[in-house]
Design a protein around this motif. Sequence first.
Motif, PDB file in Angstrom:
ATOM      1  N   LEU A 160       1.017  -1.119  -0.059  1.00 53.48           N
ATOM      2  CA  LEU A 160      -0.091   0.123  -0.020  1.00 53.48           C
ATOM      3  C   LEU A 160       0.804   1.277  -0.155  1.00 53.48           C
ATOM      4  CD1 LEU A 160      -2.846  -1.083   2.551  1.00 53.48           C
ATOM      5  CD2 LEU A 160      -2.963  -0.791   0.086  1.00 53.48           C
ATOM      6  N   LEU A 161       1.912   1.173   0.750  1.00 50.89           N
ATOM      7  CA  LEU A 161       2.548   2.397   0.716  1.00 50.89           C
ATOM      8  C   LEU A 161       3.736   2.590  -0.218  1.00 50.89           C
ATOM      9  CD1 LEU A 161       3.556   2.800   4.860  1.00 50.89           C
ATOM     10  CD2 LEU A 161       1.768   3.875   3.573  1.00 50.89           C
ATOM     11  N   GLY A 162       3.917   1.677  -0.541  1.00 58.22           N
ATOM     12  CA  GLY A 162       4.897   1.609  -1.937  1.00 58.22           C
ATOM     13  C   GLY A 162       4.376   1.750  -3.270  1.00 58.22           C
ATOM     14  N   PHE A 163       2.826   1.171  -3.430  1.00 56.29           N
ATOM     15  CA  PHE A 163       2.246   1.587  -4.514  1.00 56.29           C
ATOM     16  C   PHE A 163       1.021   2.282  -4.634  1.00 56.29           C
ATOM     17  CE2 PHE A 163       4.902  -2.312  -4.732  1.00 56.29           C
ATOM     18  CZ  PHE A 163       5.645  -2.035  -5.798  1.00 56.29           C
ATOM     19  N   ARG A 164       0.307   2.321  -3.561  1.00 60.37           N
ATOM     20  CA  ARG A 164      -1.115   2.801  -3.572  1.00 60.37           C
ATOM     21  C   ARG A 164      -1.332   4.158  -2.882  1.00 60.37           C
ATOM     22  NH1 ARG A 164      -4.204   0.349  -7.256  1.00 60.37           N
ATOM     23  NH2 ARG A 164      -3.755  -1.627  -7.407  1.00 60.37           N
ATOM     24  N   ILE A 165      -0.303   4.586  -2.044  1.00 61.22           N
ATOM     25  CA  ILE A 165      -0.675   5.684  -1.200  1.00 61.22           C
ATOM     26  C   ILE A 165       0.686   6.687  -1.720  1.00 61.22           C
ATOM     27  CG2 ILE A 165      -0.630   6.736   0.951  1.00 61.22           C
ATOM     28  CD1 ILE A 165      -2.003   4.412   2.016  1.00 61.22           C
ATOM     29  N   PRO A 166       0.328   8.041  -1.783  1.00 62.77           N
ATOM     30  CA  PRO A 166       1.403   8.991  -2.148  1.00 62.77           C
ATOM     31  C   PRO A 166       2.172   9.130  -1.115  1.00 62.77           C
ATOM     32  CG  PRO A 166      -0.565   9.815  -2.571  1.00 62.77           C
ATOM     33  CD  PRO A 166      -1.078   8.608  -1.978  1.00 62.77           C
ATOM     34  N   ARG A 167       3.780   9.289  -1.597  1.00 62.31           N
ATOM     35  CA  ARG A 167       4.767   8.986  -0.734  1.00 62.31           C
ATOM     36  C   ARG A 167       4.744  10.705  -0.060  1.00 62.31           C
ATOM     37  NH1 ARG A 167       8.909   5.556  -2.574  1.00 62.31           N
ATOM     38  NH2 ARG A 167       7.552   3.650  -3.381  1.00 62.31           N
ATOM     39  N   SER A 168       5.468  10.582   1.355  1.00 56.61           N
ATOM     40  CA  SER A 168       5.739  11.616   2.135  1.00 56.61           C
ATOM     41  C   SER A 168       6.853  11.131   3.209  1.00 56.61           C
ATOM     42  CB  SER A 168       4.339  11.877   2.960  1.00 56.61           C
ATOM     43  OG  SER A 168       4.022  10.867   3.972  1.00 56.61           O
ATOM     44  N   PRO A 169       7.415  12.244   3.598  1.00 49.44           N
ATOM     45  CA  PRO A 169       8.505  11.752   4.523  1.00 49.44           C
ATOM     46  C   PRO A 169       8.165  11.032   5.619  1.00 49.44           C
ATOM     47  CG  PRO A 169       8.202  14.488   4.124  1.00 49.44           C
ATOM     48  CD  PRO A 169       7.037  13.743   3.428  1.00 49.44           C
ATOM     49  N   ILE A 170       7.124  10.792   6.024  1.00 50.64           N
ATOM     50  CA  ILE A 170       6.929   9.922   7.122  1.00 50.64           C
ATOM     51  C   ILE A 170       6.608   8.598   6.578  1.00 50.64           C
ATOM     52  CG2 ILE A 170       5.232   9.272   8.992  1.00 50.64           C
ATOM     53  CD1 ILE A 170       6.917  11.565   9.670  1.00 50.64           C
ATOM     54  N   THR A 171       5.738   8.638   5.521  1.00 53.10           N
ATOM     55  CA  THR A 171       5.689   7.066   4.717  1.00 53.10           C
ATOM     56  C   THR A 171       7.004   6.529   4.375  1.00 53.10           C
ATOM     57  OG1 THR A 171       5.194   8.305   2.604  1.00 53.10           O
ATOM     58  CG2 THR A 171       3.419   7.794   4.258  1.00 53.10           C
ATOM     59  N   ILE A 172       7.878   7.343   4.019  1.00 49.82           N
ATOM     60  CA  ILE A 172       9.203   6.707   3.702  1.00 49.82           C
ATOM     61  C   ILE A 172       9.785   5.985   4.704  1.00 49.82           C
ATOM     62  CG2 ILE A 172      11.426   7.019   2.758  1.00 49.82           C
ATOM     63  CD1 ILE A 172      10.309   9.472   1.156  1.00 49.82           C
ATOM     64  N   TYR A 173       9.706   6.751   5.888  1.00 51.01           N
ATOM     65  CA  TYR A 173      10.099   5.982   7.226  1.00 51.01           C
ATOM     66  C   TYR A 173       9.581   4.747   7.470  1.00 51.01           C
ATOM     67  CZ  TYR A 173      13.047  10.288   8.082  1.00 51.01           C
ATOM     68  OH  TYR A 173      13.848  11.050   8.052  1.00 51.01           O
ATOM     69  N   ILE A 174       8.179   4.781   7.478  1.00 50.85           N
ATOM     70  CA  ILE A 174       7.295   3.510   7.928  1.00 50.85           C
ATOM     71  C   ILE A 174       7.524   2.425   7.066  1.00 50.85           C
ATOM     72  CG2 ILE A 174       4.846   2.854   7.927  1.00 50.85           C
ATOM     73  CD1 ILE A 174       5.726   4.721  10.349  1.00 50.85           C
ATOM     74  N   LEU A 175       7.777   2.902   5.478  1.00 55.51           N
ATOM     75  CA  LEU A 175       8.019   1.845   4.700  1.00 55.51           C
ATOM     76  C   LEU A 175       9.211   1.173   4.840  1.00 55.51           C
ATOM     77  CD1 LEU A 175       7.083   0.630   1.950  1.00 55.51           C
ATOM     78  CD2 LEU A 175       8.412   2.507   0.704  1.00 55.51           C
ATOM     79  N   ASN A 176      10.357   1.861   5.231  1.00 59.63           N
ATOM     80  CA  ASN A 176      11.641   1.054   5.349  1.00 59.63           C
ATOM     81  C   ASN A 176      11.449   0.284   6.818  1.00 59.63           C
ATOM     82  OD1 ASN A 176      14.292   2.095   3.973  1.00 59.63           O
ATOM     83  ND2 ASN A 176      12.623   3.734   4.194  1.00 59.63           N
ATOM     84  N   LEU A 177      10.774   0.746   7.836  1.00 56.27           N
ATOM     85  CA  LEU A 177      10.283   0.028   9.086  1.00 56.27           C
ATOM     86  C   LEU A 177       9.568  -1.326   9.021  1.00 56.27           C
ATOM     87  CD1 LEU A 177      10.615   0.281  12.199  1.00 56.27           C
ATOM     88  CD2 LEU A 177       8.435   1.260  12.209  1.00 56.27           C
ATOM     89  N   ALA A 178       8.847  -1.270   7.786  1.00 55.18           N
ATOM     90  CA  ALA A 178       7.774  -2.450   7.340  1.00 55.18           C
ATOM     91  C   ALA A 178       8.866  -3.449   6.741  1.00 55.18           C
ATOM     92  CB  ALA A 178       6.773  -2.008   6.489  1.00 55.18           C
ATOM     93  N   VAL A 179       9.915  -2.871   5.968  1.00 52.21           N
ATOM     94  CA  VAL A 179      10.767  -3.760   5.321  1.00 52.21           C
ATOM     95  C   VAL A 179      11.803  -4.535   6.351  1.00 52.21           C
ATOM     96  CG1 VAL A 179      13.000  -3.762   3.954  1.00 52.21           C
ATOM     97  CG2 VAL A 179      10.914  -2.379   3.279  1.00 52.21           C
ATOM     98  N   ALA A 180      12.123  -3.746   7.446  1.00 55.54           N
ATOM     99  CA  ALA A 180      12.839  -4.710   8.353  1.00 55.54           C
ATOM    100  C   ALA A 180      12.056  -5.540   9.126  1.00 55.54           C
ATOM    101  CB  ALA A 180      13.477  -3.498   9.284  1.00 55.54           C
ATOM    102  N   ASP A 181      10.875  -5.310   9.565  1.00 58.23           N
ATOM    103  CA  ASP A 181      10.187  -6.393  10.127  1.00 58.23           C
ATOM    104  C   ASP A 181       9.624  -7.373   9.193  1.00 58.23           C
ATOM    105  OD1 ASP A 181       9.808  -4.611  12.548  1.00 58.23           O
ATOM    106  OD2 ASP A 181       8.143  -3.491  11.746  1.00 58.23           O
ATOM    107  N   PHE A 182       9.365  -7.146   8.109  1.00 55.33           N
ATOM    108  CA  PHE A 182       8.989  -8.155   7.137  1.00 55.33           C
ATOM    109  C   PHE A 182      10.251  -9.094   6.763  1.00 55.33           C
ATOM    110  CE2 PHE A 182       8.351  -9.847   2.913  1.00 55.33           C
ATOM    111  CZ  PHE A 182       6.789 -10.418   2.928  1.00 55.33           C
TER     112      PHE A 182
END
Length: 311
Positions: free
Chosen positions: A50-72
């Motif tokens: 969702l954050l990678g393809f469906r929701i527009p990027r913002s400074p916070i979503t980039i951090y959240i996306l990287n956090l999800a990568v680490a957890d995944f």
Amino acid sequence: MEVSSVSPPSASPTEGADLCEIDVTNVAIGAVTLLISLCGLAGNGAVLWLLGFRIPRSPITIYILNLAVADFAFLLFAVPFAVLYLLEDVSCSMIMPLTYRSLLFPLSVLSYIVGLYLLTAISIERCRSILCPLRCRCHRPQCLSVVVCALLWALSTSLMASVISVCQSHKPEHCWVARICMYALNSLFIPAMVISSIILFIKVKCGSQQQQHKRLDIVVSLTVLVFALLALPPTLWNFLRKFGYSIMSSELVFLLTCIHSTINPFIYSLAGRCWKPCSVGSLRLSLQRVFEETEENTARSNHTAMDTLLC
């Protein structure tokens, strides 16, 4: 937290070759760990999509996306480990390769370190946008979040690689120094994360922000709180274990680590207040409520403030 800080459960339920007594408690904990890890894979995978393809990027979503990568990434290794551990516990035989077991150790620590660094960056980012919104909006480079995430990943990876290489040199005194250096570096991030989270919590309690910003600050505060409750106890357990103390079993430590890597998508859904049946659609709506249009609202408030100053 050291290389083997989140120590997975022991490989075999018994040490004797003739006796095989299944520990029901360990089997139950292993089954719960597997179920939670599967939920975490699904939740973090949905967040990544969702954050990678469906929701527009913002400074916070980039951090959240990287956090999800680490957890995944951690859960991707934790799920097969939990399955193999259950099979070993039931069959009383060694199934899991030692190489796989050794890979899980540094990956769990890397997930912890990346999460610590990213949460610190997220907390500081939100505090800057609250305390000085005009300056943050006008002077902040657009690619700053990407650069910071890349640097944090590089720092975490190089730190783990250095500790592993030193500890594999079979010189205990050098390994101990490397671990102390890692502890010291990580401890520098914790005060900044805690202080900025307290500021966010106070701002939320004051109720002076827009609803969109309140949701985002609640997400940051809850994520930091959960990190403190779930990720720090394994670190304390591992530290005390070196001095001969054990405050919990290794199975419980592994369970807490998996819960920590699983719970963030549920925090996003809770903050978005989507009480619909669990689905990708409801998670998307929650993420949109929390993250979408935050930058637009900030820009609108900044323009209003500028007009007020000019008048």
